[in-house]
Motif scaffolding. Structure first.
Motif, PDB file in Angstrom:
ATOM      1  N   TYR A 229     -15.445 -29.036  -7.340  1.00 49.07           N
ATOM      2  CA  TYR A 229     -14.659 -27.933  -7.890  1.00 49.07           C
ATOM      3  C   TYR A 229     -15.385 -26.621  -7.625  1.00 49.07           C
ATOM      4  CZ  TYR A 229     -12.149 -31.331 -10.864  1.00 49.07           C
ATOM      5  OH  TYR A 229     -11.389 -32.370 -11.343  1.00 49.07           O
TER       6      TYR A 229
ATOM      7  N   ASN B 130      -9.474 -42.044 -17.585  1.00 49.61           N
ATOM      8  CA  ASN B 130     -10.136 -41.430 -16.437  1.00 49.61           C
ATOM      9  C   ASN B 130     -10.852 -40.192 -16.950  1.00 49.61           C
ATOM     10  OD1 ASN B 130     -10.959 -40.319 -14.050  1.00 49.61           O
ATOM     11  ND2 ASN B 130      -8.912 -39.853 -13.293  1.00 49.61           N
ATOM     12  N   ILE B 131     -12.119 -40.345 -17.300  1.00 51.03           N
ATOM     13  CA  ILE B 131     -12.876 -39.267 -17.936  1.00 51.03           C
ATOM     14  C   ILE B 131     -13.853 -38.696 -16.922  1.00 51.03           C
ATOM     15  CG2 ILE B 131     -14.426 -38.661 -19.810  1.00 51.03           C
ATOM     16  CD1 ILE B 131     -13.269 -41.029 -21.358  1.00 51.03           C
ATOM     17  N   GLN B 132     -13.785 -37.387 -16.719  1.00 51.22           N
ATOM     18  CA  GLN B 132     -14.656 -36.750 -15.734  1.00 51.22           C
ATOM     19  C   GLN B 132     -15.876 -36.144 -16.409  1.00 51.22           C
ATOM     20  OE1 GLN B 132     -12.909 -34.313 -12.712  1.00 51.22           O
ATOM     21  NE2 GLN B 132     -11.159 -35.678 -12.414  1.00 51.22           N
ATOM     22  N   TYR B 133     -17.017 -36.301 -15.732  1.00 50.04           N
ATOM     23  CA  TYR B 133     -18.286 -35.730 -16.165  1.00 50.04           C
ATOM     24  C   TYR B 133     -18.820 -34.855 -15.047  1.00 50.04           C
ATOM     25  CZ  TYR B 133     -18.121 -39.173 -19.884  1.00 50.04           C
ATOM     26  OH  TYR B 133     -17.734 -39.915 -20.970  1.00 50.04           O
ATOM     27  N   PHE B 134     -19.452 -33.749 -15.442  1.00 52.56           N
ATOM     28  CA  PHE B 134     -19.816 -32.728 -14.483  1.00 52.56           C
ATOM     29  C   PHE B 134     -21.320 -32.579 -14.319  1.00 52.56           C
ATOM     30  CE2 PHE B 134     -15.896 -30.559 -13.305  1.00 52.56           C
ATOM     31  CZ  PHE B 134     -15.011 -31.171 -14.175  1.00 52.56           C
ATOM     32  N   GLY B 135     -21.721 -32.213 -13.092  1.00 55.37           N
ATOM     33  CA  GLY B 135     -23.086 -31.824 -12.825  1.00 55.37           C
ATOM     34  C   GLY B 135     -23.352 -30.424 -13.344  1.00 55.37           C
ATOM     35  N   ALA B 136     -24.574 -29.949 -13.118  1.00 52.78           N
ATOM     36  CA  ALA B 136     -25.012 -28.668 -13.678  1.00 52.78           C
ATOM     37  C   ALA B 136     -24.532 -27.468 -12.884  1.00 52.78           C
ATOM     38  CB  ALA B 136     -26.539 -28.638 -13.769  1.00 52.78           C
TER      39      ALA B 136
ATOM     40  N   PHE C 192     -19.101 -27.010  -8.793  1.00 51.25           N
ATOM     41  CA  PHE C 192     -19.407 -28.143  -9.667  1.00 51.25           C
ATOM     42  C   PHE C 192     -18.979 -29.443  -9.007  1.00 51.25           C
ATOM     43  CE2 PHE C 192     -20.858 -26.358 -13.611  1.00 51.25           C
ATOM     44  CZ  PHE C 192     -20.343 -25.081 -13.631  1.00 51.25           C
TER      45      PHE C 192
ATOM     46  N   PHE D   8      -7.263 -27.429 -14.694  1.00 48.24           N
ATOM     47  CA  PHE D   8      -7.923 -26.732 -15.796  1.00 48.24           C
ATOM     48  C   PHE D   8      -7.143 -25.492 -16.203  1.00 48.24           C
ATOM     49  CE2 PHE D   8     -12.191 -28.495 -16.476  1.00 48.24           C
ATOM     50  CZ  PHE D   8     -12.204 -29.457 -15.491  1.00 48.24           C
ATOM     51  N   GLY D   9      -7.166 -25.206 -17.505  1.00 51.56           N
ATOM     52  CA  GLY D   9      -6.754 -23.897 -17.971  1.00 51.56           C
ATOM     53  C   GLY D   9      -7.841 -22.880 -17.690  1.00 51.56           C
ATOM     54  N   THR D  10      -7.562 -21.612 -18.007  1.00 50.88           N
ATOM     55  CA  THR D  10      -8.531 -20.550 -17.727  1.00 50.88           C
ATOM     56  C   THR D  10      -9.533 -20.361 -18.858  1.00 50.88           C
ATOM     57  OG1 THR D  10      -6.930 -18.935 -18.503  1.00 50.88           O
ATOM     58  CG2 THR D  10      -7.037 -19.313 -16.126  1.00 50.88           C
TER      59      THR D  10
ATOM     60  N   GLN E  82     -15.607 -22.667  -9.506  1.00 42.97           N
ATOM     61  CA  GLN E  82     -15.258 -21.915 -10.708  1.00 42.97           C
ATOM     62  C   GLN E  82     -15.386 -20.432 -10.432  1.00 42.97           C
ATOM     63  OE1 GLN E  82     -17.732 -22.410 -14.228  1.00 42.97           O
ATOM     64  NE2 GLN E  82     -16.021 -21.818 -15.534  1.00 42.97           N
TER      65      GLN E  82
ATOM     66  N   GLN F 108     -23.382 -25.289 -18.271  1.00 40.85           N
ATOM     67  CA  GLN F 108     -23.146 -26.730 -18.276  1.00 40.85           C
ATOM     68  C   GLN F 108     -21.813 -27.068 -18.932  1.00 40.85           C
ATOM     69  OE1 GLN F 108     -25.217 -29.339 -16.994  1.00 40.85           O
ATOM     70  NE2 GLN F 108     -23.346 -30.495 -17.378  1.00 40.85           N
TER      71      GLN F 108
ATOM     72  N   TYR G 194     -11.848 -34.343  -3.148  1.00 43.73           N
ATOM     73  CA  TYR G 194     -12.334 -35.452  -3.938  1.00 43.73           C
ATOM     74  C   TYR G 194     -12.478 -36.686  -3.057  1.00 43.73           C
ATOM     75  CZ  TYR G 194      -7.491 -37.150  -4.216  1.00 43.73           C
ATOM     76  OH  TYR G 194      -6.231 -37.606  -3.927  1.00 43.73           O
TER      77      TYR G 194
ATOM     78  N   PHE H 283     -12.585 -25.208 -22.333  1.00 46.94           N
ATOM     79  CA  PHE H 283     -11.538 -25.492 -21.359  1.00 46.94           C
ATOM     80  C   PHE H 283     -10.739 -26.713 -21.781  1.00 46.94           C
ATOM     81  CE2 PHE H 283     -12.421 -22.566 -18.016  1.00 46.94           C
ATOM     82  CZ  PHE H 283     -13.791 -22.374 -18.005  1.00 46.94           C
TER      83      PHE H 283
ATOM     84  N   GLN I 260      -8.321 -33.551 -21.487  1.00 45.88           N
ATOM     85  CA  GLN I 260      -9.709 -33.458 -21.924  1.00 45.88           C
ATOM     86  C   GLN I 260     -10.016 -32.035 -22.380  1.00 45.88           C
ATOM     87  OE1 GLN I 260     -11.272 -35.950 -18.145  1.00 45.88           O
ATOM     88  NE2 GLN I 260     -12.874 -35.510 -19.592  1.00 45.88           N
TER      89      GLN I 260
ATOM     90  N   GLY J 129     -10.556 -20.544 -14.046  1.00 48.66           N
ATOM     91  CA  GLY J 129     -11.038 -21.836 -14.523  1.00 48.66           C
ATOM     92  C   GLY J 129     -11.702 -22.576 -13.374  1.00 48.66           C
ATOM     93  N   LEU J 130     -11.557 -23.896 -13.362  1.00 48.08           N
ATOM     94  CA  LEU J 130     -12.088 -24.720 -12.282  1.00 48.08           C
ATOM     95  C   LEU J 130     -10.939 -25.184 -11.404  1.00 48.08           C
ATOM     96  CD1 LEU J 130     -14.289 -25.106 -14.675  1.00 48.08           C
ATOM     97  CD2 LEU J 130     -15.044 -27.012 -13.255  1.00 48.08           C
TER      98      LEU J 130
ATOM     99  N   ASN K 268     -18.299 -32.683 -22.055  1.00 46.17           N
ATOM    100  CA  ASN K 268     -17.074 -33.297 -22.564  1.00 46.17           C
ATOM    101  C   ASN K 268     -17.067 -33.264 -24.082  1.00 46.17           C
ATOM    102  OD1 ASN K 268     -17.661 -34.509 -19.890  1.00 46.17           O
ATOM    103  ND2 ASN K 268     -15.681 -35.444 -20.240  1.00 46.17           N
TER     104      ASN K 268
END
Lengths: 114, 106
Positions: free
Chosen positions: A35, A101-107, A90, B96-98, A37, B42, A48, B86, B33, A42-43, B45
């Motif tokens: 992604y 389907n839960i997404q987790y993000f890097g720093a 990201f 995503f929203g803003t 930002q 960072q 993918y 978000f 989410q 937003g993102l 979730n």
């Protein structure tokens, strides 16, 4: 952090140069995402991957390519960087449990193209 | 594609206050989410909540899928709650929203 490492964390480059960002995961997740930002947006999804050598375009894929030769690594390449690609990038992974389907993000990687 | 709108865009609170953040979406979704982006960037979730209500400490969330909105409640806010919140929804991809930028002052 779901075992996600992005490198580099910061990069400054010049217009026209190639840039590769790396996302590394340690937990063998099938799905990985890139992604960007930007203020006011937003993102937004760039590309993918749903498996080794399986990738697809997202919302803002122009000017970007990706590769996934190993489960743990997902690379984002800007073949010829432009100032409009200055952004925070990201990487994310999906942890899929039953139908969730839960997404987790890097720093994140902060990229400046001058 | 699906449109995601968050409100308010900005929120300033004093410590101890309560707040409600809203996320409206334009179509049916199979995933929703809530994330908190802290001042260091960072993304964390908070909830996976395509429908129903969940609570985690001072935070709770409710999604009414039939009416296409979700609410995030923050009670007894603390300075560490500051950042951007978000909402993200998915039909085939996560959108995503803003965001809502929250500032909590002592």
């Amino acid at each position: 952090d779901a075992g996600i490492t992005q490198s580099p964390r910061h990069k400054v480059t010049e217009t026209g140069t190639p840039v590769t960002l790396r996302c590394h995961q340690t937990e063998n997740h099938r799905y990985m995402y890139w992604y960007r930002q930007d203020p006011g947006h937003g993102l937004r999804l760039i590309h993918y991957s749903y498996g080794v050598k399986d990738t697809d375009k997202g919302e803002v894929s122009d000017g970007y390519s990706v590769s996934r030769s190993k489960t743990e690594d997902f690379l984002l390449t800007l073949e010829s960087a432009t100032s409009s690609q200055t952004s925070v990038y990201f990487c994310a992974i999906s942890e899929i449990w039953k139908t969730k389907n839960i997404q987790y993000f890097g720093a994140g990687t902060r990229l400046s193209v001058l | 594609g699906i449109q995601v709108e968050q409100s308010p865009p900005d929120l300033i609170l004093q410590e101890g206050a309560n707040s409600t953040l809203r996320c409206n979406f334009s179509d049916s979704v199979n995933n929703l989410q809530w994330f908190h982006q802290n001042p260091w960037g960072q993304l964390i979730n908070l909830f996976y909540i395509p429908s129903g209500t969940k609570q985690n400490g001072r935070l709770s969330a409710t999604t009414v899928a039939t009416e296409r909105y979700s609410l995030l409640y923050i009670s007894s806010s603390q300075t560490t709650d500051s950042g951007v919140y978000f909402c993200a929804v998915e039909s085939d991809k996560l959108i995503f929203g803003t965001g809502t930028r929250l500032q909590v002052f002592p």
